[in-house]
Motif scaffolding. Structure first.
Motif, short mmCIF file in Angstrom:
data_model
loop_
_atom_site.label_atom_id
_atom_site.label_comp_id
_atom_site.label_asym_id
_atom_site.label_seq_id
_atom_site.Cartn_x
_atom_site.Cartn_y
_atom_site.Cartn_z
N LYS A 221 4.15 -32.42 -6.31
CA LYS A 221 3.42 -31.04 -5.92
C LYS A 221 1.79 -31.53 -6.41
CE LYS A 221 6.72 -28.13 -6.45
NZ LYS A 221 7.45 -27.44 -5.22
N ILE A 222 1.16 -31.16 -5.30
CA ILE A 222 -0.35 -31.02 -4.83
C ILE A 222 -0.62 -30.25 -6.05
CG2 ILE A 222 -2.82 -31.22 -3.40
CD1 ILE A 222 -0.36 -32.15 -1.37
N VAL A 223 -1.61 -30.87 -6.83
CA VAL A 223 -2.89 -30.25 -7.32
C VAL A 223 -4.31 -30.12 -6.66
CG1 VAL A 223 -3.63 -30.08 -10.02
CG2 VAL A 223 -0.96 -30.85 -8.96
N ARG A 224 -4.78 -29.34 -6.74
CA ARG A 224 -6.25 -29.88 -5.97
C ARG A 224 -6.58 -28.02 -6.41
NH1 ARG A 224 -5.90 -25.97 -1.62
NH2 ARG A 224 -3.45 -25.31 -1.00
N MET A 225 -8.60 -27.78 -5.83
CA MET A 225 -8.91 -26.78 -6.02
C MET A 225 -9.67 -26.46 -5.38
SD MET A 225 -8.67 -29.19 -9.11
CE MET A 225 -9.50 -30.76 -8.35
N ASP A 226 -9.13 -26.55 -4.09
CA ASP A 226 -10.18 -26.53 -3.42
C ASP A 226 -8.75 -24.94 -2.00
OD1 ASP A 226 -8.99 -29.31 -3.34
OD2 ASP A 226 -10.99 -29.86 -2.08
N TYR A 227 -9.43 -24.23 -2.19
CA TYR A 227 -9.03 -22.87 -1.76
C TYR A 227 -9.90 -22.27 -0.93
CZ TYR A 227 -4.57 -23.59 -4.52
OH TYR A 227 -3.72 -24.49 -4.93
N GLY A 228 -10.66 -22.36 -0.20
CA GLY A 228 -11.24 -21.19 0.42
C GLY A 228 -12.81 -20.91 -0.29
N THR A 229 -12.47 -19.47 0.43
CA THR A 229 -13.20 -19.53 -0.75
C THR A 229 -12.65 -18.37 -2.42
OG1 THR A 229 -12.92 -16.55 0.58
CG2 THR A 229 -14.55 -18.08 1.62
N ASP A 230 -11.83 -18.74 -1.68
CA ASP A 230 -11.59 -17.65 -3.50
C ASP A 230 -11.77 -18.49 -4.58
OD1 ASP A 230 -9.75 -16.83 -5.62
OD2 ASP A 230 -7.94 -16.84 -4.63
N ALA A 231 -12.79 -18.24 -5.49
CA ALA A 231 -13.59 -18.60 -6.37
C ALA A 231 -12.54 -18.41 -7.61
CB ALA A 231 -14.75 -18.21 -6.81
N PHE A 232 -11.96 -17.26 -7.52
CA PHE A 232 -10.90 -16.45 -8.89
C PHE A 232 -9.93 -17.90 -8.62
CE2 PHE A 232 -6.93 -14.96 -10.55
CZ PHE A 232 -7.62 -14.92 -11.86
N TYR A 233 -9.50 -18.72 -7.97
CA TYR A 233 -8.70 -19.47 -7.84
C TYR A 233 -9.06 -21.53 -7.81
CZ TYR A 233 -3.10 -20.57 -6.96
OH TYR A 233 -1.69 -20.86 -7.71
N LEU A 234 -10.42 -21.18 -7.20
CA LEU A 234 -10.21 -22.37 -7.51
C LEU A 234 -10.93 -22.49 -8.66
CD1 LEU A 234 -14.13 -23.95 -6.07
CD2 LEU A 234 -13.30 -24.16 -8.25
N ALA A 235 -10.93 -21.98 -9.96
CA ALA A 235 -11.44 -22.46 -11.14
C ALA A 235 -9.92 -21.99 -11.97
CB ALA A 235 -12.04 -20.52 -11.99
N LEU A 236 -8.99 -21.12 -11.78
CA LEU A 236 -7.74 -21.46 -12.16
C LEU A 236 -7.25 -22.77 -12.06
CD1 LEU A 236 -5.50 -18.50 -11.36
CD2 LEU A 236 -6.61 -19.23 -13.98
N ALA A 237 -6.77 -23.48 -10.55
CA ALA A 237 -6.81 -25.09 -10.39
C ALA A 237 -7.59 -25.24 -11.09
CB ALA A 237 -6.91 -24.95 -8.93
N ALA A 238 -8.54 -24.96 -11.65
CA ALA A 238 -9.48 -26.47 -12.03
C ALA A 238 -9.00 -26.65 -13.50
CB ALA A 238 -11.18 -25.77 -12.16
N ARG A 239 -9.26 -25.36 -14.44
CA ARG A 239 -8.33 -25.14 -15.57
C ARG A 239 -7.19 -25.92 -15.31
NH1 ARG A 239 -7.92 -19.68 -18.00
NH2 ARG A 239 -7.68 -20.28 -20.05
N ALA A 240 -6.06 -26.36 -14.69
CA ALA A 240 -4.39 -26.92 -14.20
C ALA A 240 -5.19 -27.75 -14.02
CB ALA A 240 -3.93 -25.86 -13.50
N ARG A 241 -6.19 -28.16 -13.94
CA ARG A 241 -6.29 -29.17 -13.72
C ARG A 241 -6.69 -30.49 -15.29
NH1 ARG A 241 -10.47 -32.57 -13.77
NH2 ARG A 241 -10.87 -35.06 -12.98
N ASP A 242 -7.09 -29.68 -15.85
CA ASP A 242 -7.39 -29.89 -16.88
C ASP A 242 -5.88 -30.17 -18.23
OD1 ASP A 242 -10.72 -30.45 -16.21
OD2 ASP A 242 -10.92 -28.30 -17.24
N GLY A 243 -5.09 -29.16 -17.61
CA GLY A 243 -4.73 -29.11 -17.91
C GLY A 243 -3.89 -29.91 -18.06
N TRP A 244 -3.20 -30.86 -17.04
CA TRP A 244 -2.29 -32.06 -16.61
C TRP A 244 -3.34 -33.17 -17.27
CZ3 TRP A 244 2.42 -30.87 -14.62
CH2 TRP A 244 2.39 -29.86 -13.99
N LEU A 245 -3.97 -33.31 -17.37
CA LEU A 245 -4.69 -34.66 -17.60
C LEU A 245 -4.28 -34.65 -18.80
CD1 LEU A 245 -7.75 -34.88 -15.82
CD2 LEU A 245 -6.45 -36.23 -15.70
N ALA A 246 -4.61 -33.45 -19.71
CA ALA A 246 -4.32 -33.61 -21.69
C ALA A 246 -2.66 -33.55 -21.71
CB ALA A 246 -4.63 -32.32 -21.89
#
Length: 168
Positions: free
Chosen positions: A50-75
């Motif tokens: 599954k791809i993990v990315r923060m690239d979601y066009g103009t959707d700043a809310f989803y970008l922020a969620l995806a960035a938090r998810a990325r941090d979770g994957w790293l943890a």
């Protein structure tokens, strides 16, 4: 089932397993119901990656969620998995025309730059040099987001199931 649980989670996919782990961490007794096995070979969350990315066009809310998810994957790579299951190899976004305002790629690129992400913009010459197997001129613009990657989702579910069982 034969036992009492505070919470019954139906489905042992990624959402069910993470919910069960978090509920258990908060002190609840949890039972997960799934037709099994976990990971189930027919489940949508059990493919190879599954791809993990923060690239979601103009959707700043989803970008922020995806960035938090990325941090979770790293943890999780550090604390939960025996070996890393999230691989941060970068994701490439390409356009057959120059990126322009209001396009998905352009807006994704701009939002990530605004958040301080170090992206690599690639024009047609840079793309041809970096990916010589591709026919020149097909893609003329794009970027690489190095803070993205993929997850070995089937192995993740197996590890989550193991952690949930260990947690009770």
């Amino acid at each position: 089932m034969g036992q009492h649980a505070d919470v019954l989670v139906v489905g042992g996919g990624v959402f069910g397993m993470t919910a069960a782990l978090e509920l258990r961490r908060r002190g609840h007794s949890v039972t997960v119901l799934d037709p099994g096995p976990i990971p189930h070979p027919l489940a949508s969350s059990t493919d190879i990656s599954k791809i993990v990315r923060m690239d979601y066009g103009t959707d700043a809310f989803y970008l922020a969620l995806a960035a938090r998810a990325r941090d979770g994957w790293l943890a999780w790579n550090q604390a939960l998995f025996a070996a890393p299951l999230y691989h941060e190899v970068g994701v490439l976004f390409l356009n057959s025309m120059p990126m322009s305002p209001h396009s998905y790629e352009y807006e994704s690129y701009q939002r990530l730059l605004d958040r301080g992400y170090d992206l690599e913009r690639l024009n047609d010459d840079a793309l041809a040099r970096r990916f010589p197997a591709w026919r020149p001129g097909v893609y003329v613009d794009g970027y690489v987001n190095p803070r993205a990657g993929y997850v070995e989702s089937g192995r993740v579910l197996a590890e989550l199931a193991r952690a949930a069982t260990k947690a009770g």
